[in-house]
Write a protein that holds these residues in place. Structure first.
Motif, mmCIF file in Angstrom:
data_model
loop_
_atom_site.group_PDB
_atom_site.id
_atom_site.type_symbol
_atom_site.label_atom_id
_atom_site.label_comp_id
_atom_site.label_asym_id
_atom_site.label_seq_id
_atom_site.Cartn_x
_atom_site.Cartn_y
_atom_site.Cartn_z
ATOM 1 N N LEU A 173 27.952 37.150 52.536
ATOM 2 C CA LEU A 173 27.687 38.585 52.643
ATOM 3 C C LEU A 173 28.921 39.266 53.192
ATOM 4 O O LEU A 173 29.482 38.857 54.216
ATOM 5 N N ARG A 174 29.364 40.291 52.481
ATOM 6 C CA ARG A 174 30.459 41.153 52.931
ATOM 7 C C ARG A 174 30.135 42.567 52.459
ATOM 8 O O ARG A 174 29.211 42.780 51.669
ATOM 9 N N TYR A 175 30.881 43.533 52.914
ATOM 10 C CA TYR A 175 30.582 44.934 52.565
ATOM 11 C C TYR A 175 31.506 45.416 51.465
ATOM 12 O O TYR A 175 32.728 45.237 51.533
ATOM 13 N N ALA A 176 30.895 46.032 50.452
ATOM 14 C CA ALA A 176 31.643 46.600 49.346
ATOM 15 C C ALA A 176 32.031 48.046 49.610
ATOM 16 O O ALA A 176 33.089 48.503 49.187
ATOM 17 N N THR A 177 31.152 48.792 50.313
ATOM 18 C CA THR A 177 31.392 50.202 50.606
ATOM 19 C C THR A 177 30.814 50.501 51.991
ATOM 20 O O THR A 177 30.275 49.626 52.665
ATOM 21 N N ARG A 236 28.632 33.538 56.126
ATOM 22 C CA ARG A 236 28.531 32.469 55.125
ATOM 23 C C ARG A 236 27.459 31.464 55.524
ATOM 24 O O ARG A 236 27.335 31.089 56.684
ATOM 25 N N GLN A 237 26.689 31.034 54.507
ATOM 26 C CA GLN A 237 25.711 29.960 54.659
ATOM 27 C C GLN A 237 25.977 28.907 53.587
ATOM 28 O O GLN A 237 26.255 29.248 52.441
ATOM 29 N N THR A 238 25.879 27.646 53.971
ATOM 30 C CA THR A 238 26.103 26.560 53.023
ATOM 31 C C THR A 238 24.957 25.567 53.116
ATOM 32 O O THR A 238 24.612 25.099 54.214
ATOM 33 N N ALA A 268 23.233 46.489 59.331
ATOM 34 C CA ALA A 268 23.975 45.314 59.792
ATOM 35 C C ALA A 268 23.100 44.072 59.664
ATOM 36 O O ALA A 268 21.868 44.162 59.550
ATOM 37 N N TYR A 269 23.753 42.908 59.720
ATOM 38 C CA TYR A 269 23.065 41.634 59.492
ATOM 39 C C TYR A 269 23.492 40.590 60.515
ATOM 40 O O TYR A 269 24.536 40.718 61.154
ATOM 41 N N LEU A 317 27.512 43.470 49.696
ATOM 42 C CA LEU A 317 27.493 42.614 48.510
ATOM 43 C C LEU A 317 27.166 41.191 48.945
ATOM 44 O O LEU A 317 27.817 40.647 49.840
ATOM 45 N N VAL A 318 26.159 40.605 48.320
ATOM 46 C CA VAL A 318 25.798 39.217 48.600
ATOM 47 C C VAL A 318 26.065 38.395 47.345
ATOM 48 O O VAL A 318 25.647 38.763 46.242
ATOM 49 N N ARG A 319 26.740 37.265 47.525
ATOM 50 C CA ARG A 319 27.054 36.350 46.423
ATOM 51 C C ARG A 319 26.432 34.997 46.729
ATOM 52 O O ARG A 319 26.651 34.427 47.796
#
Length: 722
Positions: free
Chosen positions: A152-156, A137-139, A74-75, A161-163
């Protein structure tokens, strides 16, 4: 066709590569931007030590975190006041099979460079850090018209997954470098101190873990791995506890366009999981837009369903409840064969296992927005229901253990508990899931298991065979002495240290035996009002389940049994003089001298009480000197000599008991009282109306949150309360 620039770079055989740039205006709208649901929970902060409690040996993590899909890591978000963590997400917090630890302050910190100079992330103003349903989200606004957004969201269930999107609002093309850095936070003590080890990989960086079997602190098998995989070609160097990863080629961002850097962060337990996750992470990196869209759609569904019928002013609390439950969701691992919900990832003892009556209550709340997860958490407990073929306890056939964890006792686990069971609310949970899904197949699956569980209670917990059961304990090595068994019996009630189970007040254990004289377990020397009301209610739900399955005779039998137990509770456990329900001795004496406990209100929720009895109970529930405290429904009446507003089950308000109290009042027509008490409860319990965490329990006199943070059954039963 929208403008699209795609560049392909060399990658390893197992990972796909995507580096795309497109006009910012051409991006699809992000429907997860629901302003009213931003930051329903404060997720900002970074750890100072690997120990979640900080420098003290606290069992509770003061930082709130985010996880999804049942992941075991977790984050959190950075804080404005701490630039040393900007450009990355705090953590991760990982669970060493049963115990949470921080791996890093910020494991993957991104920096952009231009002509050898690191760009200031605050060059264009202070950054923004926001949590939204399903995404962090960071901006950042950099000087010269550059904008960096991290999501950052979870793919599995093992991979986040971080974009990182780099947008150029200037008038000229910018050529940038990208660099990620991070370092380990090591536990202070051996052998866990040397457990994590950094290593460079072709696609990023990994952390391997040595085998450590510290039963009460840290459990690894030596096969665990945390791994960062980049979509683009990178070069990584490692020095001690620090690493540096550089993008292998410059990043060109045309004026009015943006480019995206994608990477995954996976935490796996076994080699098989790691190999499987390599392919899943590759697919996420190949189609990150699809991962983001699917996650946003799933969370829109969660929010919509959880808020169905909820007044607008309480919807943020409903979303906070959903986020709490989803973050505490753990997917199948180790001895946990189905997904379930832990009580709290924020507490050392609650992060790596499932409890029985927690699961029943959590399933009721989860069924409102994620019925598949609700089914699985019920299954996760019944996976370990004792059978007559059990090697160690065949006499307990039908019992559902108190708690199951990643490790059972045979694998070195200390938290797995078969010393006792937990209150029988499983049929209620199954019926509520059926109401949400209409899935008769689930009823057919669960019906024989529920029936076996009922049979166990009367076979192993009815010492005097009068049809009223007692809490008790199993024949177990940990129940060596009468005091051990008494403690396990109190645990079985779920109200561990409630005054009614005090040895000093006369509670002791008796040996139960079968018709052949063999020991089958222990009962305390009192029949509990909540236990028997719960049993009667579950028999009523079993009647409904049997009826839905077309088993008419069985349904009639269950209804008859339920009616008999309801009558017995009404006749023997209600005291007219004090207007309350109490436990009774095996001789039928009501234990009035132990004071009123909130368990005496359960017969309203179950429909056991007569109208006259309900009127008397209502009076005590509303009285400020009894249960009508600032935060209503304390576990022990304020008038009791044993009342302590901060001592676990001796006074604090637990939201499950508050839920039973509110629903009980409604059941008997006291709707106005129920609404008023609900409003007061939600207003006065600290954090519920703001961005604080949902707590395990609350001080009834001040509203202060007590014990574990981000507590699941509190969150679960807030949803139907709303």
């Amino acid at each position: 066709m929208r403008p699209l620039l795609t560049a392909t770079v060399a990658v390893t055989a197992v990972l796909a590569t995507t580096l795309s740039a497109a006009p910012a205006a051409a991006q699809a709208p992000d429907r997860s931007r629901a302003p009213s649901y931003a930051d329903v929970l404060d997720l900002r902060g970074a750890p100072a030590t690997a120990h979640p409690g900080g420098t003290k040996e606290s069992t509770t993590n003061p930082l709130n975190v985010f996880a999804d899909r049942g992941a075991w890591h977790a984050y959190a978000l950075p804080e404005q006041r701490d630039p040393t963590t900007w450009g990355g997400f705090s953590g991760p917090l990982y669970i060493a099979q049963e115990y949470p630890w921080w791996l890093s302050r910020t494991f993957s910190r991104l920096r952009l460079t231009e002509r050898g100079r690191t760009l200031d992330l605050a060059g264009g103003g202070r950054p923004q850090f926001t949590s939204l349903p399903g995404v962090l989200r960071q901006t950042y606004r950099l000087q010269g018209g550059l904008r960096l957004t991290l999501e950052l969201r979870y793919a599995t269930n093992r991979t986040a997954l971080v974009r990182a999107r780099v947008g150029n609002t200037g008038r000229t093309t910018r050529t940038l470098g990208a660099r990620w850095t991070g370092s380990l936070l090591r536990p202070a003590k051996q052998p866990m101190r040397t457990a994590p080890r950094l290593r460079a990989t072709r696609t990023g960086v990994g952390v391997d873990f040595a085998r450590v079997r510290e039963k009460w602190d840290y459990l690894t098998d030596g096969t665990e791995r945390f791994q960062v995989r980049h979509a683009e070609r990178v070069r990584t160097s490692v020095g001690g506890d620090r690493y540096r990863t550089d993008l292998a080629r410059p990043l060109r961002v045309r004026a009015g366009h943006r480019v995206t850097l994608d990477w995954t962060e996976s935490y796996t337990f076994t080699g098989a999981e790691r190999r499987r996750e390599a392919g899943r992470a590759a697919r996420a990196l190949a189609r990150p837009h699809a991962v983001a869209a699917a996650g946003a759609a799933r969370w829109r569904g969660y929010v919509r369903k959880a808020n169905r019928g909820v007044p607008a002013e309480r919807r943020r609390l409903a979303v906070k409840s959903v986020e709490t439950l989803v973050t505490n969701w753990r997917s199948a691992a180790g001895m946990l064969r189905h997904d379930g919900v832990t009580p709290s990832v924020s507490d050392k003892w609650f992060a790596g296992g499932f409890w029985a009556w927690d699961s029943w209550k959590q399933a009721v709340g989860t069924a409102r927005f994620a019925p598949g997860l609700a089914k699985d958490q019920i299954r996760s407990m019944f996976d370990h229901q004792i059978t007559r073929h059990d090697r160690d306890r065949p006499q307990d056939a039908g019992m559902v253990p108190d708690a199951v964890f990643y490790n059972d006792t045979a694998h070195g686990g200390g938290n797995w508990n078969e010393r006792n069971s937990k209150p029988p609310l499983a049929a209620w949970a199954v019926w509520e899931v059926y109401r949400a899904t209409g899935d008769r197949g689930f009823l057919r699956e669960m019906y024989p298991k529920l029936a076996a569980y009922q049979a166990w209670w009367y076979r192993n917990r009815d010492h005097d065979h009068d049809g009223l059961a007692e809490y008790g304990a199993t024949v177990d090595p940990a129940n060596r002495t009468p005091e051990d068994a008494r403690l396990a019996a109190a645990w079985e009630s779920g109200m561990d240290n409630a005054p009614r189970f005090d040895a000093a007040l006369g509670t002791k254990t008796l040996v139960n035996r079968d018709r052949h004289g063999a020991k089958t377990g222990y009962s305390v020397n009192q029949e509990s009002v909540d236990l028997n009301a719960y049993l009667a209610a579950d028999q009523g739900y079993l009647a409904r389940i049997a009826g839905a399955l077309g088993h008419r005779r069985a349904a009639a039998s269950w209804r008859g049994r339920a009616a008999a137990v309801h009558r017995a509770v009404r006749a023997t456990m209600f005291d007219r003089r004090t207007g309350w329900f109490y436990d009774t001795s095996l001789g039928g004496h009501r234990l009035v001298a132990r004071g009123r406990g909130i368990e005496g209100a359960v017969p309203l929720w179950t429909g056991t009480a007569t109208r006259a009895q309900a009127r008397a109970v209502r009076k005590a529930l509303l009285a400020p000197g009894e249960f009508g405290t600032r935060v209503p429904f304390p576990t022990v009446a304020r008038s009791s000599p044993y009342f302590d507003p901060t001592a676990y089950w001796r006074g604090p308000v637990w939201l499950d008991q508050a839920y039973f109290g509110v629903r009980g009042l409604r059941r008997y027509g006291y709707e106005r009282d129920a609404r008023r008490l609900t409003h007061r409860l939600l207003r006065e319990a600290a954090g519920l109306s703001g961005n604080g965490p949902i707590r395990e329990n609350y001080d009834p006199l001040t509203g202060k949150g007590l014990n574990a943070r981000n507590f699941s059954w509190s969150a679960a039963l807030i949803l139907p309360l709303l």
